[in-house]
Design a protein around this motif. Structure first.
Motif, mmCIF file in Angstrom:
data_model
loop_
_atom_site.group_PDB
_atom_site.id
_atom_site.type_symbol
_atom_site.label_atom_id
_atom_site.label_comp_id
_atom_site.label_asym_id
_atom_site.label_seq_id
_atom_site.Cartn_x
_atom_site.Cartn_y
_atom_site.Cartn_z
ATOM 1 N N ALA A 110 -73.957 -121.209 -6.483
ATOM 2 C CA ALA A 110 -75.134 -120.694 -6.566
ATOM 3 C C ALA A 110 -75.373 -120.365 -8.561
ATOM 4 O O ALA A 110 -74.255 -119.407 -8.466
ATOM 5 N N PRO B 65 -73.763 -119.474 -1.465
ATOM 6 C CA PRO B 65 -74.437 -119.874 -0.575
ATOM 7 C C PRO B 65 -74.717 -119.224 1.476
ATOM 8 O O PRO B 65 -73.508 -119.633 1.045
ATOM 9 N N GLU C 70 -68.501 -125.076 1.093
ATOM 10 C CA GLU C 70 -68.866 -124.904 1.612
ATOM 11 C C GLU C 70 -68.459 -126.096 2.906
ATOM 12 O O GLU C 70 -69.043 -126.695 3.864
#
Length: 184
Positions: free
Chosen positions: A182, A45, A128
């Motif tokens: 993803a 991402p 993340e």
């Protein structure tokens, strides 16, 4: 030069591989690295950070080596605006494994792939999670005489480690499938 991706089972752990075959010239290697960058960007991402994980091992280290630790020993590795994490040490017998993390800009991914492709002391981590959270997680990792085991990173949600293997004109970029953020 041939480049393709596949899903393989490594023991009981699936991983996604970007394979490059018949890479004989520097321009072909650079083309493979461009494919690898696109591949990584496709599965990450946009907000995921990219980190260079480094480790160096000394057997019965000298006082100078103990003082220099990791980043001073790896002075040739330099990324603009990189943030370096704490230096950790894991001891197994006479071996001292120094390891740490460096947060790099996404635009430096190609340079980082060159580093991990040329030196097995480095791997990439994409996550993340915040830098401090990953650095804290690293402080409790265990290892053995071969170095630090990064497999537990797969249990840290939204985090994956990336390694590159090479064997005479063949390159494999390996990403544990459990860490992919993803769809591919």
């Amino acid at each position: 030069m041939d480049v393709w991706s596949d899903l393989v089972l490594d023991g009981t752990h699936p991983k996604v591989c970007l394979r490059g075959s018949r890479i004989f010239m520097d321009c072909e290697y650079e083309a493979y690295l461009r494919h690898a960058c696109k591949f990584i960007y496709k599965i990450l991402p946009g907000e995921a950070g990219i980190y260079l994980f480094a480790q160096i091992t000394y057997e019965s280290p000298t006082r100078v080596q103990l003082h220099r630790k990791l980043w001073n020993a790896l002075q040739g590795i330099d990324f603009a605006d990189a943030e370096k994490g704490a230096e950790h040490v894991y001891k197994t017998g006479e071996l001292h494994h120094f390891f740490s993390l460096m947060k790099i800009r996404r635009s430096d991914l190609m340079k980082a792939l060159r580093v991990i492709g040329e030196n097995d002391q480095f791997q990439l981590i994409a996550s993340e999670k915040h830098f401090e959270e990953i650095d804290s997680f690293l402080s409790v990792l265990q290892g053995n005489e071969n170095g630090i085991d990064l497999a537990p990173l797969n249990t840290l949600k939204e985090t994956m480690y990336i390694e590159m293997d090479s064997l005479e004109h063949e390159y494999d970029l390996n990403i544990p499938a459990s860490g992919i953020c993803a769809p591919i």
